[in-house]
Design a protein around this motif. Structure first.
Motif, PDB file in Angstrom:
ATOM      1  N   ALA A 147       0.801  -1.457  -0.114  1.00  0.00           N
ATOM      2  CA  ALA A 147       0.070  -0.047  -0.025  1.00  0.00           C
ATOM      3  C   ALA A 147       0.711   1.397  -0.029  1.00  0.00           C
ATOM      4  CB  ALA A 147      -0.877  -0.110   1.113  1.00  0.00           C
ATOM      5  N   LEU A 148       1.870   1.245  -0.873  1.00  0.00           N
ATOM      6  CA  LEU A 148       2.789   2.606  -0.945  1.00  0.00           C
ATOM      7  C   LEU A 148       1.838   3.574  -1.648  1.00  0.00           C
ATOM      8  CD1 LEU A 148       6.119   0.686  -1.861  1.00  0.00           C
ATOM      9  CD2 LEU A 148       5.398   1.357   0.503  1.00  0.00           C
ATOM     10  N   TYR A 149       2.260   4.918  -1.416  1.00  0.00           N
ATOM     11  CA  TYR A 149       1.574   5.884  -2.066  1.00  0.00           C
ATOM     12  C   TYR A 149       2.414   6.146  -3.517  1.00  0.00           C
ATOM     13  CZ  TYR A 149       0.017   6.659   2.753  1.00  0.00           C
ATOM     14  OH  TYR A 149      -0.394   6.333   4.159  1.00  0.00           O
ATOM     15  N   ASP A 150       1.570   5.741  -4.497  1.00  0.00           N
ATOM     16  CA  ASP A 150       2.171   5.675  -5.978  1.00  0.00           C
ATOM     17  C   ASP A 150       2.821   7.137  -6.602  1.00  0.00           C
ATOM     18  OD1 ASP A 150       1.912   2.965  -6.008  1.00  0.00           O
ATOM     19  OD2 ASP A 150      -0.216   3.269  -6.815  1.00  0.00           O
ATOM     20  N   SER A 151       1.824   7.811  -5.899  1.00  0.00           N
ATOM     21  CA  SER A 151       2.347   9.200  -6.576  1.00  0.00           C
ATOM     22  C   SER A 151       3.439   9.923  -5.731  1.00  0.00           C
ATOM     23  CB  SER A 151       1.130  10.257  -6.689  1.00  0.00           C
ATOM     24  OG  SER A 151       0.583  10.479  -5.120  1.00  0.00           O
ATOM     25  N   MET A 152       3.899   9.174  -4.704  1.00  0.00           N
ATOM     26  CA  MET A 152       5.072   9.862  -4.010  1.00  0.00           C
ATOM     27  C   MET A 152       6.210   9.186  -4.104  1.00  0.00           C
ATOM     28  SD  MET A 152       3.182  10.711  -0.459  1.00  0.00           S
ATOM     29  CE  MET A 152       1.416  11.227  -0.495  1.00  0.00           C
ATOM     30  N   THR A 153       7.602   9.735  -3.896  1.00  0.00           N
ATOM     31  CA  THR A 153       8.783   9.212  -3.898  1.00  0.00           C
ATOM     32  C   THR A 153       8.894   8.417  -2.861  1.00  0.00           C
ATOM     33  OG1 THR A 153       9.874  10.989  -2.983  1.00  0.00           O
ATOM     34  CG2 THR A 153       9.718  10.972  -5.348  1.00  0.00           C
ATOM     35  N   VAL A 154       9.794   7.502  -2.462  1.00  0.00           N
ATOM     36  CA  VAL A 154      10.088   6.774  -1.177  1.00  0.00           C
ATOM     37  C   VAL A 154      10.310   7.657  -0.170  1.00  0.00           C
ATOM     38  CG1 VAL A 154      11.949   5.295  -0.361  1.00  0.00           C
ATOM     39  CG2 VAL A 154      11.236   4.654  -2.562  1.00  0.00           C
ATOM     40  N   ARG A 164      13.514   7.646  -5.461  1.00  0.00           N
ATOM     41  CA  ARG A 164      12.821   6.703  -6.619  1.00  0.00           C
ATOM     42  C   ARG A 164      11.239   6.619  -6.154  1.00  0.00           C
ATOM     43  NH1 ARG A 164      16.822   1.499  -7.152  1.00  0.00           N
ATOM     44  NH2 ARG A 164      15.008   0.490  -8.171  1.00  0.00           N
ATOM     45  N   LEU A 165      10.526   6.222  -7.483  1.00  0.00           N
ATOM     46  CA  LEU A 165       9.209   5.803  -7.151  1.00  0.00           C
ATOM     47  C   LEU A 165       8.748   4.553  -6.772  1.00  0.00           C
ATOM     48  CD1 LEU A 165       7.519   8.081  -9.975  1.00  0.00           C
ATOM     49  CD2 LEU A 165       7.166   8.564  -7.815  1.00  0.00           C
ATOM     50  N   PRO A 166       7.710   4.277  -6.161  1.00  0.00           N
ATOM     51  CA  PRO A 166       7.403   2.683  -5.765  1.00  0.00           C
ATOM     52  C   PRO A 166       7.467   1.955  -6.847  1.00  0.00           C
ATOM     53  CG  PRO A 166       6.067   4.459  -4.231  1.00  0.00           C
ATOM     54  CD  PRO A 166       6.857   5.072  -5.400  1.00  0.00           C
ATOM     55  N   SER A 167       6.860   2.590  -8.102  1.00  0.00           N
ATOM     56  CA  SER A 167       6.545   1.626  -9.392  1.00  0.00           C
ATOM     57  C   SER A 167       8.102   1.431  -9.843  1.00  0.00           C
ATOM     58  CB  SER A 167       5.990   2.374 -10.291  1.00  0.00           C
ATOM     59  OG  SER A 167       6.547   3.720 -10.544  1.00  0.00           O
ATOM     60  N   GLU A 168       9.280   1.819  -9.297  1.00  0.00           N
ATOM     61  CA  GLU A 168      10.478   1.361  -9.833  1.00  0.00           C
ATOM     62  C   GLU A 168      11.101   0.488  -9.013  1.00  0.00           C
ATOM     63  OE1 GLU A 168      11.196   6.098 -11.689  1.00  0.00           O
ATOM     64  OE2 GLU A 168      12.261   5.322  -9.838  1.00  0.00           O
ATOM     65  N   ARG A 224       9.518  -3.205  -2.113  1.00  0.00           N
ATOM     66  CA  ARG A 224       8.258  -2.608  -1.487  1.00  0.00           C
ATOM     67  C   ARG A 224       7.887  -3.010  -0.366  1.00  0.00           C
ATOM     68  NH1 ARG A 224       5.182  -0.444  -5.984  1.00  0.00           N
ATOM     69  NH2 ARG A 224       3.300  -0.988  -4.904  1.00  0.00           N
ATOM     70  N   LYS A 225       7.989  -4.120  -0.031  1.00  0.00           N
ATOM     71  CA  LYS A 225       7.770  -4.710   1.419  1.00  0.00           C
ATOM     72  C   LYS A 225       8.566  -4.013   2.463  1.00  0.00           C
ATOM     73  CE  LYS A 225       4.924  -8.272   0.858  1.00  0.00           C
ATOM     74  NZ  LYS A 225       3.253  -8.277   1.154  1.00  0.00           N
ATOM     75  N   ARG A 226       9.937  -3.772   2.107  1.00  0.00           N
ATOM     76  CA  ARG A 226      10.848  -3.388   3.063  1.00  0.00           C
ATOM     77  C   ARG A 226      10.394  -1.940   3.205  1.00  0.00           C
ATOM     78  NH1 ARG A 226      16.472  -4.398   0.966  1.00  0.00           N
ATOM     79  NH2 ARG A 226      15.694  -5.382  -0.777  1.00  0.00           N
ATOM     80  N   LEU A 227      10.012  -1.170   2.166  1.00  0.00           N
ATOM     81  CA  LEU A 227       9.783   0.411   2.135  1.00  0.00           C
ATOM     82  C   LEU A 227       8.407   0.391   3.070  1.00  0.00           C
ATOM     83  CD1 LEU A 227       9.858   3.239   1.404  1.00  0.00           C
ATOM     84  CD2 LEU A 227       8.790   2.942  -0.641  1.00  0.00           C
ATOM     85  N   GLY A 228       7.465  -0.635   2.685  1.00  0.00           N
ATOM     86  CA  GLY A 228       6.387  -0.388   3.783  1.00  0.00           C
ATOM     87  C   GLY A 228       6.542  -0.732   5.071  1.00  0.00           C
TER      88      GLY A 228
END
Lengths: 261, 268
Positions: free
Chosen positions: A110-117, A156-160, A166-170
């Protein structure tokens, strides 16, 4: 990935038994969606510092269970008490305050796609009470990313990012608020064996370093074996068995045992 | 005597009408939807007045909603002014009233056509964007993630977008009107010769503040309606990619329907 959590003592490879005061009490909870009775008289307790794994087949109500815990789903019946507060009776403002003490790692991250890390991590920080300077925010974000080995991905953006990243960023976004309770919804789903092992290790690191109490929803037996102090097995919205990994692996009930075979 | 075979009958009787198509079900869902939208609107007013105020997000959305819609709105305004002028010319020539052409088109543009057409374009461009964005955030649990991190997603996502839509549509209408008047000037000069000074004099002699102000006031209501409906549809989308598509589609359809309904608002 190598975890770089800022502690001198290495965390253990398996969860240590840590009985303590109760931080989550779920009593006789029922939840239905029209005619689908997802949770049926479910009760569970989580002790301070404990990792509780909830095992169950897909559709057994595991994800609904943790959404009920944080008030994302309203209960039909029963009571949920977290850190001494009755979730159902809390006004919205107080519920938001309680949620800041609880971390939630979503199955999809559930990362915010429009925001960078960086912006993903700053988002919850900026909405906490008390003004932080840009330097303080930068330091907190950098520390959180270092803790999960992602400092190079800050802009970077979550899509990258890959699934494991992504799990670790979450997880980093959750931990940045220093929660007392962690809720993991299928933390290793969709990941390869090596990344799953790394995420399981990270869950243990979090328990060890931040002294969190955690509920881990999974059907990944390897993750359960590595992270659980205690396991409960969910079948058709009811808790059908509970105990340590070893106890349940040798349970008399063939259905329970089938999870571990 | 051999018994004649019984006529073939359908043992299940006539095909039942699907529940969603039955009038009682349709009325029920209509009233439930209306009540839900009313609650959503009430919550908007409550949350808009209470802190925290998301100024940064409001500015960001104003840029995204306003600036990004500007090219489409500007082109539409220009084309409408041009076409309206070219199409009106033969009739006015027949009645010897060609000198009234700039004034007639200007009043039509500023009073009604500019605000309504711009609002419809805005509903398609910004409304679909808001509906799709919120619906996909809903589907991918991003709205839930905001809630569990102690953030009020209604305040952050809905209030900022509705306010941005409310403020930016009047600005876009002013641009559309200006480009529409420029299109009129071009249209007038395609088959005639009117100087810019004369054109401006003819236009502004016919326009009064009572033409401009009610029309502009109405666009605040149009913008607010597009924002509320698009956010409502996105915020309450069903799960799955199908839900995103449906939310986007219904955000545009209901926004346009609401704009057309509000044409009869007292300011007209």
């Amino acid at each position: 990935m190598t975890s770089t959590l800022p502690e001198k003592v290495d965390p253990p490879d398996t969860a240590a038994a840590v009985p303590g005061e109760l931080v989550v009490v779920m009593a006789h909870v029922k939840k239905s969606f029209e005619t689908n009775h997802v949770l049926q008289d479910l009760s569970l307790e989580l002790h301070k510092g404990e990792n509780l794994v909830v095992l169950g087949r897909s559709g057994s109500g595991k994800s609904v269970l943790i959404k009920c815990l944080v008030g994302l789903e309203e209960l039909d019946e029963g009571q949920v008490n977290i850190l001494g507060q009755d979730v159902a009776s809390l006004p919205n403002a107080e519920l938001l305050l309680l949620r800041r003490r609880i971390g939630f790692l979503f199955q999809s991250s559930a990362l915010y796609d429009s925001m960078t890390v960086r912006e993903n991590l700053e988002f919850p920080l900026r909405r906490q009470p008390g003004k932080r300077t840009a330097a303080e925010l930068e330091a907190l974000v950098r520390e959180a990313l270092q803790n999960v080995g992602l400092e190079e991905a800050m802009e970077r953006l979550p899509s990258e990012l890959s699934g494991g990243m992504r799990k670790r960023l979450g997880l980093a976004r959750t931990l940045i608020l220093k929660p007392e309770i962690m809720l993991y919804d299928e933390p290793t789903t969709g990941l390869d064996a090596i990344t799953s092992k790394e995420i399981s290790k990270l869950i243990l690191d979090v328990q060890w370093i931040y002294h969190t109490s955690s509920i881990i929803i999974t059907h990944d037996i390897d993750c359960a074996r590595r992270t659980a102090n205690r396991i409960i097995v969910l079948q058709d919205g009811r808790c059908t068995a509970q105990g340590s990994f070893e106890e349940l692996a040798s349970a008399a009930d063939p259905w329970t045992r089938s999870f571990f075979e | 005597m051999e018994a004649s075979p019984a006529p073939a009958t359908d043992s299940t009787g006539p095909t039942p009408v699907p529940a969603a198509l039955r009038p009682d079900s349709w009325f029920k869902s209509f009233f439930l939807e209306t009540a839900s939208l009313a609650r959503f609107t009430g919550r908007f007013f409550k949350e808009a007045l209470l802190p925290p105020y998301e100024f940064e997000e409001l500015l960001k959305q104003a840029f995204l909603i306003g600036y990004k819609s500007l090219p489409l709105v500007a082109i539409t305004g220009f084309i409408i002014g041009l076409v309206l002028t070219i199409q009106s010319r033969p009739t006015l020539v027949r009645f010897g009233a060609i000198s009234w052409l700039p004034a007639m088109v200007a009043v039509s543009l500023v009073r009604e056509i500019g605000p309504v057409v711009t609002a419809i374009i805005f509903a398609g461009k910004a409304g679909s964007g808001i509906g799709a964005e919120l619906a996909s955030m809903n589907v991918s649990e991003q709205i839930d993630a905001m809630q569990v991190s102690g953030t009020n997603p209604f305040n952050f996502l809905v209030v900022s977008r509705v306010l941005a839509a409310t403020v930016m549509l009047p600005v876009l209408v002013v641009f559309a009107d200006a480009l529409g008047l420029f299109g009129t000037f071009v249209g007038v000069n395609l088959q005639g010769d009117v100087s810019a000074r004369l054109f401006v004099t003819q236009v502004f002699e016919s326009l009064e503040f009572k033409d401009l102000l009610p029309a502009l006031a109405k666009t605040f209501v149009f913008g607010w309606a597009v924002g509320v409906i698009s956010c409502y549809k996105g915020f309450h989308s069903n799960s799955g990619t199908e839900g995103v598509g449906k939310a986007t589609n219904s955000a545009v359809v209901f926004s346009i329907f609401m704009v057309l309904s509000l044409i009869w608002w007292p300011c007209s």
